[in-house]
Design a protein around this motif. Sequence first.
Motif, short mmCIF file in Angstrom:
data_model
loop_
_atom_site.label_atom_id
_atom_site.label_comp_id
_atom_site.label_asym_id
_atom_site.label_seq_id
_atom_site.Cartn_x
_atom_site.Cartn_y
_atom_site.Cartn_z
N SER A 82 0.80 -1.23 0.00
CA SER A 82 0.00 0.00 0.00
C SER A 82 0.83 1.27 0.00
CB SER A 82 -0.93 0.01 1.22
OG SER A 82 -1.84 -1.07 1.16
N TRP A 83 1.98 1.25 0.69
CA TRP A 83 2.74 2.48 0.88
C TRP A 83 4.16 2.40 0.31
CZ3 TRP A 83 -0.41 6.19 2.35
CH2 TRP A 83 -1.55 5.86 3.07
N GLY A 84 4.80 1.25 0.45
CA GLY A 84 6.13 1.10 -0.13
C GLY A 84 6.10 1.19 -1.63
N ALA A 85 5.08 0.59 -2.25
CA ALA A 85 4.97 0.62 -3.71
C ALA A 85 4.75 2.04 -4.23
CB ALA A 85 3.83 -0.29 -4.17
N GLU A 86 4.21 2.91 -3.39
CA GLU A 86 3.98 4.30 -3.78
C GLU A 86 5.20 5.17 -3.50
OE1 GLU A 86 1.45 5.50 -5.37
OE2 GLU A 86 0.06 3.80 -5.26
N GLY A 87 6.25 4.59 -2.95
CA GLY A 87 7.45 5.36 -2.63
C GLY A 87 7.29 6.25 -1.41
N LEU A 88 6.30 5.95 -0.56
CA LEU A 88 6.03 6.81 0.60
C LEU A 88 6.55 6.23 1.91
CD1 LEU A 88 2.42 7.94 -0.33
CD2 LEU A 88 4.49 9.36 -0.31
N VAL A 89 6.97 4.98 1.90
CA VAL A 89 7.55 4.35 3.09
C VAL A 89 8.79 3.59 2.66
CG1 VAL A 89 7.22 2.61 4.89
CG2 VAL A 89 5.35 4.16 4.32
N GLY A 90 9.91 3.83 3.36
CA GLY A 90 11.12 3.07 3.12
C GLY A 90 11.01 1.70 3.73
N ILE A 91 11.49 0.68 3.04
CA ILE A 91 11.37 -0.70 3.51
C ILE A 91 12.77 -1.27 3.72
CG2 ILE A 91 10.46 -2.99 3.01
CD1 ILE A 91 8.27 -0.87 3.34
N ALA A 92 12.98 -1.90 4.88
CA ALA A 92 14.28 -2.51 5.20
C ALA A 92 14.06 -3.65 6.18
CB ALA A 92 15.22 -1.48 5.80
N ASP A 93 14.90 -4.70 6.06
CA ASP A 93 14.71 -5.86 6.92
C ASP A 93 15.93 -6.23 7.74
OD1 ASP A 93 16.33 -6.87 4.97
OD2 ASP A 93 15.01 -8.50 4.35
N ASN A 94 16.97 -5.39 7.73
CA ASN A 94 18.10 -5.61 8.61
C ASN A 94 18.63 -4.27 9.08
OD1 ASN A 94 20.31 -4.65 6.77
ND2 ASN A 94 19.61 -6.40 5.53
N ALA A 95 19.52 -4.30 10.04
CA ALA A 95 19.96 -3.06 10.69
C ALA A 95 20.66 -2.12 9.72
CB ALA A 95 20.87 -3.38 11.87
N GLU A 96 21.58 -2.65 8.90
CA GLU A 96 22.33 -1.79 7.99
C GLU A 96 21.41 -1.13 6.98
OE1 GLU A 96 23.09 -4.87 8.80
OE2 GLU A 96 24.96 -4.63 9.93
N ASP A 97 20.50 -1.92 6.40
CA ASP A 97 19.56 -1.35 5.42
C ASP A 97 18.60 -0.36 6.08
OD1 ASP A 97 20.78 -2.86 3.50
OD2 ASP A 97 19.16 -4.34 3.33
N THR A 98 18.25 -0.63 7.33
CA THR A 98 17.36 0.29 8.05
C THR A 98 18.04 1.64 8.25
OG1 THR A 98 16.19 -1.50 9.18
CG2 THR A 98 16.11 0.68 10.21
N VAL A 99 19.30 1.62 8.64
CA VAL A 99 20.03 2.88 8.81
C VAL A 99 20.06 3.65 7.50
CG1 VAL A 99 22.32 3.85 9.20
CG2 VAL A 99 21.43 2.12 10.76
N ALA A 100 20.34 2.96 6.40
CA ALA A 100 20.39 3.62 5.10
C ALA A 100 19.02 4.17 4.71
CB ALA A 100 20.89 2.64 4.04
#
Length: 374
Positions: free
Chosen positions: A294-312
Motif C-alpha cells: 500500500s505504501w512502499g509501492a507508492e514510494g512513501l515508506v522506506g522498507i528494510a529488513d536488517n539493521a544496515e539497510d534500516t540505517v540507510a
Amino acid sequence: MFQRPQHLLSRAAQTHRVIFFEEPIRKPAAPDLPRLERHPTPSGVEVVVPILPDNMDEAASEDAQRVLIDGLLAGTRPDIAWYYTPMSLGFTTHLKPVVTVYDCMDELSAFRGASPQLTLLERRLLRQADVVFTGGRSLYEAKLGLHPRVHLFTSGVDAAHFAQSRALRDAGTPGPADQENIPHPRIGWFGVIDERMDLALLDEVAALRPDWSFVMIGPVVKIDPASLPQRPNIHWLGGRRMDELPAYLAGWDCGFMNFALNESTRFISPTKTPEYLAAGVPVVSTPIKDVVRSWGAEGLVGIADNAEDTVAAIEAAMAKPRAEWQPKADRLLAQGSWDGIWSSMHDLLRQAASTKVAGDGAVSSRAVASPNHV
C-alpha cells in the motif's frame, strides 16, 4: 489507545446508542461481584466493564457476563452486535440482533497468549455474521473464501488531527517536556509495545547510530519490560493520549515501524503508517506485506529488513524534502477518512438489515459492541 474501534464506534454513536462491552477485570471475591462499571465518553459511546471475582472459572465467567449484559439491555433486542473478538460469543449468542458484524482487524489466534478456542469460535462467528469487515488487504484475502460478504476497509486516518504536527513544527513550538531535551535526529514509534515489535532490530540500529535518538511511546503489553533494549539513545516514554501525539510527532525526524516478521504480524495493516504521514513524518518499516503493497509501492515508506539497510533507509527518508512526498501522501490520505469509511460501512449495515427485515431499509438507534484484544 484510540484506534479503529474507537474511530468507528464514536461515529456510530452520532446516530446509534453504542455500548462498548469490554473484557472483564478480575478482582478479589466480594459480595458486590460480579458487577458492571459504566463509563460515558465524550463521543457518546458508553464503555461497560464487567468486574468479576478472580476465583471464577471460564464457564462461570461467561454465565456471569451473560447475566450482566442481559440486565444492561433490559430485555431489548439489539439492532447490531458488532464483534472485535470471537471470544465474546460465549455470552452473546442468545441476543439475536437484527445484524451481526465481525470487524476483523487482527488475526487474534496468532497473538501471544491467545485462547486455543479462538479459531473454533471465529468459525462460529463467521457462520453467524451477516457482514464481515477486514482492516487490511492480507486479512481480506485470508477471510474472503470463508464468508459470502467480506468487505475490505483498510484503517483510515484522522488527517486533520495528525496534521497539527506540521503546524507545530513549522511554528517552532516547543515540544513536550520529556522529549524537548532529547537530541536530534529523533526516530520515533508510537503504539502498543508487544511481541509484534522487533526489539533486536531496534537495539542493532541504535547501536549502529548512537548519535540518533529513538523515542518509543506506548504501553508495554504481554512482554517482560526487562526485555526492552536499554541504551543511552533509546528513550521509553510510556503511553500517551491520542491528543498528545501531534506534539510529540512534531519533534520527530523519522518514524520507525520495527515490526517483527512473525505469525502475529503476518496479516497486520498498521494504522500508524498513514498517521505518521499525515503528521509530515517520513516512515521506514520492516517489510510488512500490507505496508509494502500500500505504501512502499507508492514510494512513501522506506522498507528494510536488517539493521544496515534500516540505517540507510532512515538516512534517505530524512534527507528527502517533505515537499517532494507530502502532496502525494495527502492525496492518498484523503481517500481514507474515517468519516468516509463509516459512511460506507453504515450503507452495508442498512443493506444487511433490509435483507433480514422485510420492508425496513434502515438500521435503528441501538448497537451493542464487544471489544478487541489489543
